[in-house]
Design a protein around this motif. Structure first.
Motif, mmCIF file in Angstrom:
data_model
loop_
_atom_site.group_PDB
_atom_site.id
_atom_site.type_symbol
_atom_site.label_atom_id
_atom_site.label_comp_id
_atom_site.label_asym_id
_atom_site.label_seq_id
_atom_site.Cartn_x
_atom_site.Cartn_y
_atom_site.Cartn_z
ATOM 1 N N PHE A 3 0.837 -1.197 0.000
ATOM 2 C CA PHE A 3 0.000 0.000 0.000
ATOM 3 C C PHE A 3 0.875 1.251 0.000
ATOM 4 O O PHE A 3 0.585 2.226 -0.699
ATOM 5 C CB PHE A 3 -0.949 -0.008 1.199
ATOM 6 C CG PHE A 3 -1.845 1.188 1.243
ATOM 7 C CD1 PHE A 3 -2.764 1.428 0.232
ATOM 8 C CD2 PHE A 3 -1.772 2.086 2.286
ATOM 9 C CE1 PHE A 3 -3.593 2.540 0.260
ATOM 10 C CE2 PHE A 3 -2.599 3.198 2.335
ATOM 11 C CZ PHE A 3 -3.509 3.420 1.318
ATOM 12 N N GLU A 4 1.954 1.213 0.762
ATOM 13 C CA GLU A 4 2.855 2.359 0.816
ATOM 14 C C GLU A 4 3.432 2.669 -0.567
ATOM 15 O O GLU A 4 3.525 3.835 -0.965
ATOM 16 C CB GLU A 4 3.978 2.115 1.822
ATOM 17 C CG GLU A 4 3.539 2.174 3.275
ATOM 18 C CD GLU A 4 2.848 0.902 3.784
ATOM 19 O OE1 GLU A 4 2.796 -0.126 3.048
ATOM 20 O OE2 GLU A 4 2.341 0.938 4.911
ATOM 21 N N GLU A 5 3.813 1.631 -1.303
ATOM 22 C CA GLU A 5 4.325 1.821 -2.662
ATOM 23 C C GLU A 5 3.241 2.363 -3.586
ATOM 24 O O GLU A 5 3.509 3.212 -4.440
ATOM 25 C CB GLU A 5 4.873 0.504 -3.213
ATOM 26 C CG GLU A 5 6.138 0.041 -2.524
ATOM 27 C CD GLU A 5 6.514 -1.389 -2.852
ATOM 28 O OE1 GLU A 5 7.706 -1.724 -2.691
ATOM 29 O OE2 GLU A 5 5.645 -2.197 -3.264
ATOM 30 N N MET A 6 2.018 1.896 -3.398
ATOM 31 C CA MET A 6 0.903 2.377 -4.211
ATOM 32 C C MET A 6 0.637 3.856 -3.952
ATOM 33 O O MET A 6 0.396 4.628 -4.881
ATOM 34 C CB MET A 6 -0.354 1.550 -3.918
ATOM 35 C CG MET A 6 -1.504 1.847 -4.841
ATOM 36 S SD MET A 6 -2.959 0.853 -4.469
ATOM 37 C CE MET A 6 -2.340 -0.797 -4.623
ATOM 38 N N VAL A 7 0.693 4.255 -2.691
ATOM 39 C CA VAL A 7 0.501 5.665 -2.327
ATOM 40 C C VAL A 7 1.582 6.519 -2.983
ATOM 41 O O VAL A 7 1.295 7.582 -3.542
ATOM 42 C CB VAL A 7 0.473 5.839 -0.793
ATOM 43 C CG1 VAL A 7 0.587 7.305 -0.394
ATOM 44 C CG2 VAL A 7 -0.791 5.222 -0.216
ATOM 45 N N GLU A 8 2.823 6.058 -2.936
ATOM 46 C CA GLU A 8 3.924 6.804 -3.549
ATOM 47 C C GLU A 8 3.764 6.875 -5.058
ATOM 48 O O GLU A 8 4.004 7.922 -5.668
ATOM 49 C CB GLU A 8 5.271 6.189 -3.185
ATOM 50 C CG GLU A 8 6.451 6.882 -3.826
ATOM 51 C CD GLU A 8 6.518 8.391 -3.594
ATOM 52 O OE1 GLU A 8 6.882 9.119 -4.551
ATOM 53 O OE2 GLU A 8 6.177 8.853 -2.485
ATOM 54 N N LEU A 9 3.359 5.781 -5.676
ATOM 55 C CA LEU A 9 3.158 5.770 -7.129
ATOM 56 C C LEU A 9 2.057 6.748 -7.532
ATOM 57 O O LEU A 9 2.210 7.508 -8.501
ATOM 58 C CB LEU A 9 2.829 4.363 -7.618
ATOM 59 C CG LEU A 9 2.646 4.207 -9.122
ATOM 60 C CD1 LEU A 9 3.908 4.597 -9.873
ATOM 61 C CD2 LEU A 9 2.234 2.782 -9.450
ATOM 62 N N ALA A 10 0.963 6.775 -6.793
ATOM 63 C CA ALA A 10 -0.122 7.712 -7.097
ATOM 64 C C ALA A 10 0.368 9.155 -6.953
ATOM 65 O O ALA A 10 0.060 10.009 -7.797
ATOM 66 C CB ALA A 10 -1.325 7.445 -6.194
ATOM 67 N N ALA A 11 1.137 9.430 -5.913
ATOM 68 C CA ALA A 11 1.680 10.785 -5.721
ATOM 69 C C ALA A 11 2.633 11.149 -6.868
ATOM 70 O O ALA A 11 2.611 12.285 -7.358
ATOM 71 C CB ALA A 11 2.398 10.876 -4.379
ATOM 72 N N GLN A 12 3.423 10.177 -7.305
ATOM 73 C CA GLN A 12 4.338 10.423 -8.429
ATOM 74 C C GLN A 12 3.561 10.704 -9.709
ATOM 75 O O GLN A 12 3.920 11.590 -10.484
ATOM 76 C CB GLN A 12 5.259 9.221 -8.625
ATOM 77 C CG GLN A 12 6.242 9.385 -9.754
ATOM 78 C CD GLN A 12 7.081 8.125 -9.946
ATOM 79 O OE1 GLN A 12 6.895 7.118 -9.279
ATOM 80 N NE2 GLN A 12 8.007 8.206 -10.871
ATOM 81 N N ARG A 13 2.494 9.952 -9.939
ATOM 82 C CA ARG A 13 1.668 10.183 -11.138
ATOM 83 C C ARG A 13 1.067 11.585 -11.100
ATOM 84 O O ARG A 13 0.968 12.255 -12.116
ATOM 85 C CB ARG A 13 0.554 9.149 -11.245
ATOM 86 C CG ARG A 13 1.018 7.745 -11.546
ATOM 87 C CD ARG A 13 1.563 7.633 -12.958
ATOM 88 N NE ARG A 13 1.786 6.268 -13.330
ATOM 89 C CZ ARG A 13 2.952 5.627 -13.207
ATOM 90 N NH1 ARG A 13 3.995 6.247 -12.705
ATOM 91 N NH2 ARG A 13 3.060 4.367 -13.584
ATOM 92 N N LYS A 14 0.687 12.043 -9.903
ATOM 93 C CA LYS A 14 0.142 13.401 -9.798
ATOM 94 C C LYS A 14 1.216 14.439 -10.119
ATOM 95 O O LYS A 14 0.942 15.427 -10.798
ATOM 96 C CB LYS A 14 -0.440 13.658 -8.418
ATOM 97 C CG LYS A 14 -1.073 15.039 -8.331
ATOM 98 C CD LYS A 14 -1.671 15.326 -6.997
ATOM 99 C CE LYS A 14 -2.267 16.727 -7.016
ATOM 100 N NZ LYS A 14 -2.656 17.165 -5.694
ATOM 101 N N ARG A 15 2.423 14.204 -9.642
ATOM 102 C CA ARG A 15 3.519 15.151 -9.914
ATOM 103 C C ARG A 15 3.879 15.179 -11.392
ATOM 104 O O ARG A 15 4.039 16.243 -11.978
ATOM 105 C CB ARG A 15 4.762 14.768 -9.105
ATOM 106 C CG ARG A 15 4.713 15.120 -7.655
ATOM 107 C CD ARG A 15 6.071 14.926 -6.975
ATOM 108 N NE ARG A 15 6.608 13.580 -7.095
ATOM 109 C CZ ARG A 15 6.357 12.578 -6.240
ATOM 110 N NH1 ARG A 15 5.555 12.773 -5.211
ATOM 111 N NH2 ARG A 15 6.910 11.391 -6.422
ATOM 112 N N ASP A 16 3.979 13.988 -12.000
ATOM 113 C CA ASP A 16 4.478 13.887 -13.374
ATOM 114 C C ASP A 16 3.382 13.965 -14.435
ATOM 115 O O ASP A 16 3.662 14.366 -15.567
ATOM 116 C CB ASP A 16 5.241 12.569 -13.555
ATOM 117 C CG ASP A 16 6.440 12.452 -12.630
ATOM 118 O OD1 ASP A 16 6.893 13.484 -12.084
ATOM 119 O OD2 ASP A 16 6.915 11.314 -12.448
ATOM 120 N N MET A 17 2.178 13.531 -14.102
ATOM 121 C CA MET A 17 1.041 13.470 -15.028
ATOM 122 C C MET A 17 1.463 12.912 -16.391
ATOM 123 O O MET A 17 1.300 13.560 -17.436
ATOM 124 C CB MET A 17 0.386 14.845 -15.174
ATOM 125 C CG MET A 17 -0.253 15.366 -13.892
ATOM 126 S SD MET A 17 -1.528 14.288 -13.217
ATOM 127 C CE MET A 17 -2.926 14.813 -14.184
#
Length: 86
Positions: A3-17
Motif C-alpha cells: 500500500f505504501e508503494e501504491m501511495v507513492e506511485l499515485a503521488a508520483q503520477r500526480k507530480r508527473d502526469m
C-alpha cells in the motif's frame, strides 16, 4: 506492491502526469471522479465478501486501496496524516 508503494506511485503520477497513464487521467478528473470509483469498488468488495470467493474479495479490496491512494494523492494527503488518525 505494498500500500505504501501504491501511495507513492499515485503521488508520483500526480507530480508527473504522464501521458497515457490511467492514474494521471483519474487524478486530472478530480476527487469527484475518484470518489465515485472508490464507492463503486467498496460496494463490489462488500458483495464479494458476501457472495464470492476470497480471491474475488482480495481483488476488490486491492481496487479499494488503489482508489484510496488516488484520493490521497489528489488531496496531497500523506500516509503519516492518515496513520495519525488510526
Amino acid at each position: 506492491m505494498t500500500f505504501e508503494e501504491m501511495v507513492e506511485l499515485a503521488a508520483q503520477r500526480k507530480r508527473d502526469m504522464p501521458e497515457g497513464s490511467g492514474t494521471a487521467a483519474l487524478l486530472a478528473a478530480g476527487p469527484h471522479a475518484i470518489g465515485k470509483k472508490l464507492v463503486e469498488e467498496a460496494a463490489e468488495a462488500w458483495m464479494a465478501a458476501r457472495y464470492e470467493s476470497r480471491e474475488a474479495l482480495a481483488g476488490e479490496l486491492s481496487q479499494v486501496l488503489y482508489y484510496v491512494a488516488c484520493m490521497m494523492a489528489s488531496a496531497d494527503l500523506t500516509l503519516d496524516e492518515v496513520y495519525r488518525t488510526l
